[in-house]
Design a protein around this motif. Structure first.
Motif, PDB file in Angstrom:
ATOM      1  N   VAL A 161       8.714   7.899  18.680  1.00 52.64           N
ATOM      2  CA  VAL A 161       9.117   8.406  19.995  1.00 52.64           C
ATOM      3  C   VAL A 161       8.249   9.605  20.343  1.00 52.64           C
ATOM      4  CG1 VAL A 161      11.034   9.190  21.422  1.00 52.64           C
ATOM      5  CG2 VAL A 161      11.491   7.703  19.448  1.00 52.64           C
ATOM      6  N   GLY A 162       7.622   9.551  21.499  1.00 53.15           N
ATOM      7  CA  GLY A 162       6.771  10.646  21.923  1.00 53.15           C
ATOM      8  C   GLY A 162       7.350  11.413  23.079  1.00 53.15           C
ATOM      9  N   ARG A 163       6.984  11.006  24.290  1.00 50.55           N
ATOM     10  CA  ARG A 163       7.290  11.795  25.477  1.00 50.55           C
ATOM     11  C   ARG A 163       8.774  12.026  25.725  1.00 50.55           C
ATOM     12  NH1 ARG A 163       2.308   8.767  28.508  1.00 50.55           N
ATOM     13  NH2 ARG A 163       2.844   7.234  26.920  1.00 50.55           N
ATOM     14  N   ALA A 164       9.617  11.102  25.300  1.00 54.51           N
ATOM     15  CA  ALA A 164      11.067  11.286  25.490  1.00 54.51           C
ATOM     16  C   ALA A 164      11.574  12.521  24.753  1.00 54.51           C
ATOM     17  CB  ALA A 164      11.819  10.049  25.009  1.00 54.51           C
ATOM     18  N   ILE A 165      10.862  12.937  23.707  1.00 50.13           N
ATOM     19  CA  ILE A 165      11.224  14.157  22.967  1.00 50.13           C
ATOM     20  C   ILE A 165      10.281  15.299  23.307  1.00 50.13           C
ATOM     21  CG2 ILE A 165      11.445  15.206  20.681  1.00 50.13           C
ATOM     22  CD1 ILE A 165      12.232  12.454  19.600  1.00 50.13           C
ATOM     23  N   THR A 166       8.980  15.042  23.255  1.00 51.71           N
ATOM     24  CA  THR A 166       8.008  16.137  23.395  1.00 51.71           C
ATOM     25  C   THR A 166       7.973  16.728  24.795  1.00 51.71           C
ATOM     26  OG1 THR A 166       6.203  14.569  23.833  1.00 51.71           O
ATOM     27  CG2 THR A 166       6.548  15.241  21.545  1.00 51.71           C
ATOM     28  N   GLN A 167       8.362  15.958  25.810  1.00 54.10           N
ATOM     29  CA  GLN A 167       8.346  16.462  27.179  1.00 54.10           C
ATOM     30  C   GLN A 167       9.739  16.834  27.683  1.00 54.10           C
ATOM     31  OE1 GLN A 167       6.095  13.871  29.777  1.00 54.10           O
ATOM     32  NE2 GLN A 167       4.282  13.936  28.467  1.00 54.10           N
ATOM     33  N   ALA A 168      10.721  16.774  26.788  1.00 58.25           N
ATOM     34  CA  ALA A 168      12.084  17.138  27.167  1.00 58.25           C
ATOM     35  C   ALA A 168      12.222  18.656  27.280  1.00 58.25           C
ATOM     36  CB  ALA A 168      13.070  16.604  26.131  1.00 58.25           C
ATOM     37  N   GLU A 169      13.133  19.122  28.149  1.00 58.29           N
ATOM     38  CA  GLU A 169      13.379  20.557  28.271  1.00 58.29           C
ATOM     39  C   GLU A 169      13.896  21.132  26.962  1.00 58.29           C
ATOM     40  OE1 GLU A 169      15.695  21.927  31.534  1.00 58.29           O
ATOM     41  OE2 GLU A 169      14.630  20.715  33.021  1.00 58.29           O
ATOM     42  N   ASP A 170      14.731  20.359  26.270  1.00 56.37           N
ATOM     43  CA  ASP A 170      15.265  20.760  24.978  1.00 56.37           C
ATOM     44  C   ASP A 170      14.948  19.661  23.973  1.00 56.37           C
ATOM     45  OD1 ASP A 170      16.768  21.389  22.723  1.00 56.37           O
ATOM     46  OD2 ASP A 170      18.484  22.127  23.861  1.00 56.37           O
ATOM     47  N   PRO A 171      13.803  19.732  23.291  1.00 59.82           N
ATOM     48  CA  PRO A 171      13.391  18.660  22.381  1.00 59.82           C
ATOM     49  C   PRO A 171      14.405  18.360  21.286  1.00 59.82           C
ATOM     50  CG  PRO A 171      11.565  20.134  22.801  1.00 59.82           C
ATOM     51  CD  PRO A 171      12.783  20.787  23.374  1.00 59.82           C
ATOM     52  N   GLN A 172      15.046  19.407  20.736  1.00 62.69           N
ATOM     53  CA  GLN A 172      16.015  19.164  19.667  1.00 62.69           C
ATOM     54  C   GLN A 172      17.217  18.391  20.179  1.00 62.69           C
ATOM     55  OE1 GLN A 172      16.872  21.622  15.942  1.00 62.69           O
ATOM     56  NE2 GLN A 172      18.243  22.526  17.442  1.00 62.69           N
ATOM     57  N   ALA A 173      17.682  18.694  21.383  1.00 64.74           N
ATOM     58  CA  ALA A 173      18.801  17.966  21.980  1.00 64.74           C
ATOM     59  C   ALA A 173      18.400  16.514  22.264  1.00 64.74           C
ATOM     60  CB  ALA A 173      19.255  18.657  23.266  1.00 64.74           C
ATOM     61  N   ALA A 174      17.180  16.324  22.775  1.00 68.79           N
ATOM     62  CA  ALA A 174      16.697  14.967  23.045  1.00 68.79           C
ATOM     63  C   ALA A 174      16.605  14.164  21.753  1.00 68.79           C
ATOM     64  CB  ALA A 174      15.338  15.028  23.734  1.00 68.79           C
ATOM     65  N   TYR A 175      16.128  14.820  20.689  1.00 62.89           N
ATOM     66  CA  TYR A 175      16.041  14.164  19.379  1.00 62.89           C
ATOM     67  C   TYR A 175      17.424  13.720  18.907  1.00 62.89           C
ATOM     68  CZ  TYR A 175      15.118  13.639  14.361  1.00 62.89           C
ATOM     69  OH  TYR A 175      15.028  13.159  13.083  1.00 62.89           O
ATOM     70  N   GLN A 176      18.411  14.574  19.087  1.00 60.82           N
ATOM     71  CA  GLN A 176      19.769  14.239  18.637  1.00 60.82           C
ATOM     72  C   GLN A 176      20.362  13.087  19.435  1.00 60.82           C
ATOM     73  OE1 GLN A 176      21.346  15.257  15.937  1.00 60.82           O
ATOM     74  NE2 GLN A 176      19.582  16.552  15.417  1.00 60.82           N
ATOM     75  N   ILE A 177      20.054  13.025  20.735  1.00 60.37           N
ATOM     76  CA  ILE A 177      20.524  11.905  21.559  1.00 60.37           C
ATOM     77  C   ILE A 177      19.914  10.600  21.053  1.00 60.37           C
ATOM     78  CG2 ILE A 177      20.363  10.852  23.865  1.00 60.37           C
ATOM     79  CD1 ILE A 177      20.532  13.745  24.986  1.00 60.37           C
ATOM     80  N   ILE A 178      18.620  10.631  20.791  1.00 63.14           N
ATOM     81  CA  ILE A 178      17.940   9.440  20.276  1.00 63.14           C
ATOM     82  C   ILE A 178      18.470   9.077  18.895  1.00 63.14           C
ATOM     83  CG2 ILE A 178      15.697   8.608  19.427  1.00 63.14           C
ATOM     84  CD1 ILE A 178      14.498  10.208  21.857  1.00 63.14           C
ATOM     85  N   LYS A 179      18.712  10.075  18.065  1.00 57.94           N
ATOM     86  CA  LYS A 179      19.230   9.840  16.714  1.00 57.94           C
ATOM     87  C   LYS A 179      20.601   9.170  16.765  1.00 57.94           C
ATOM     88  CE  LYS A 179      19.757  12.357  12.318  1.00 57.94           C
ATOM     89  NZ  LYS A 179      21.168  12.204  11.965  1.00 57.94           N
ATOM     90  N   GLN A 180      21.471   9.644  17.654  1.00 61.39           N
ATOM     91  CA  GLN A 180      22.796   9.047  17.788  1.00 61.39           C
ATOM     92  C   GLN A 180      22.714   7.598  18.239  1.00 61.39           C
ATOM     93  OE1 GLN A 180      24.974  11.673  20.385  1.00 61.39           O
ATOM     94  NE2 GLN A 180      24.774  13.417  18.971  1.00 61.39           N
ATOM     95  N   GLU A 181      21.839   7.334  19.209  1.00 63.45           N
ATOM     96  CA  GLU A 181      21.679   5.967  19.696  1.00 63.45           C
ATOM     97  C   GLU A 181      21.057   5.076  18.621  1.00 63.45           C
ATOM     98  OE1 GLU A 181      19.283   3.653  23.243  1.00 63.45           O
ATOM     99  OE2 GLU A 181      20.112   5.639  23.705  1.00 63.45           O
TER     100      GLU A 181
END
Length: 237
Positions: free
Chosen positions: A214-234
């Protein structure tokens, strides 16, 4: 079996890279992909610094050359203590075997564990129409991917890099122990950018993926750690 979320560090230099990683509470727990842009600018030192942090590294350079050249290049990459690296399956049986020999030799030199050798089948930015008209591959995209995956498995590769849409076909052709690491991952509200064969993390899980990039969905997010956790949960369901 480890089923990682691999963050694509598609940045132009190490300062941006480490500024990004330092936004995570525990960056040492991450698995990241270093691709051509970052590696070609910073060189092997970027891998050394990431490994000293404890970060697992997928070095994605997609080697494709004559067998001897690939073997010697892979021997150098094997000395970097990376966990995954890539070649193009289209390089053929001798090149795939040579790549594996090089990785093993390089890892032995540092008393390490050889990286998982992953073979690119068809890029996730390639459509079937494009493959047939530009590569002059007359078979279907699914048949091409399946053929290249079987070729890679038969010659020592540990898995493939391909769209998650092809994971069931690859596992059927090469076995469930053959890794399917899948880029082209987007959340439902993300732009597809230049990818054509994409899935969500949940879809990749359901299709049997062994790991997602996963690249841009995390690296371009306002809060990368929060985006990572959303992806991790899914991803973990």
């Amino acid at each position: 079996m480890m089923r990682p979320i691999i963050i694509a560090l598609d940045f132009k230099n190490q300062q941006i890279c480490f500024d990004f990683l330092n936004r995570f509470t525990h960056p040492e727990d991450l698995f990241v992909k270093v691709g051509m842009e970052l590696f070609y600018f910073e060189g092997p030192s970027i891998i050394t610094k990431l490994r000293k942090m404890g970060v697992k590294v997928f070095l994605d350079l997609k080697l494709y050359d004559i067998p001897h050249t690939v073997e010697k290049a892979m021997e150098q990459l094997g000395r970097l203590d990376v966990q995954m690296t890539t070649i193009h399956a289209a390089g053929g049986s001798e090149m795939i075997q040579a790549a594996k020999r090089g990785l093993v030799a390089g890892s032995k030199a540092i008393n390490g564990t050889p990286a998982k050798l992953l073979a690119v089948t068809q890029l996730t930015s390639t459509s079937e129409a494009q493959m047939q008209s530009e590569q002059l591959v007359s078979v279907s995209l699914k048949k091409s991917v399946t053929h290249l995956a079987k070729l890679a498995a038969a010659n020592g590769a540990d898995g493939t890099i391909s769209s998650a849409l092809e994971t069931p076909l690859i596992h059927e052709a090469a076995g469930n122990q053959f890794l399917c690491i899948n880029p082209g991952i987007r959340l439902k509200n993300n732009s597809t950018d230049d990818q054509k064969r994409i899935t969500t993390p949940a879809q990749a899980r359901e299709l049997g993926s062994n790991g997602i990039v996963v690249g841009r969905a995390i690296t371009q997010a306002e809060d990368p750690q929060a985006a990572y956790q959303i992806i991790k949960q899914e991803w973990e369901g």
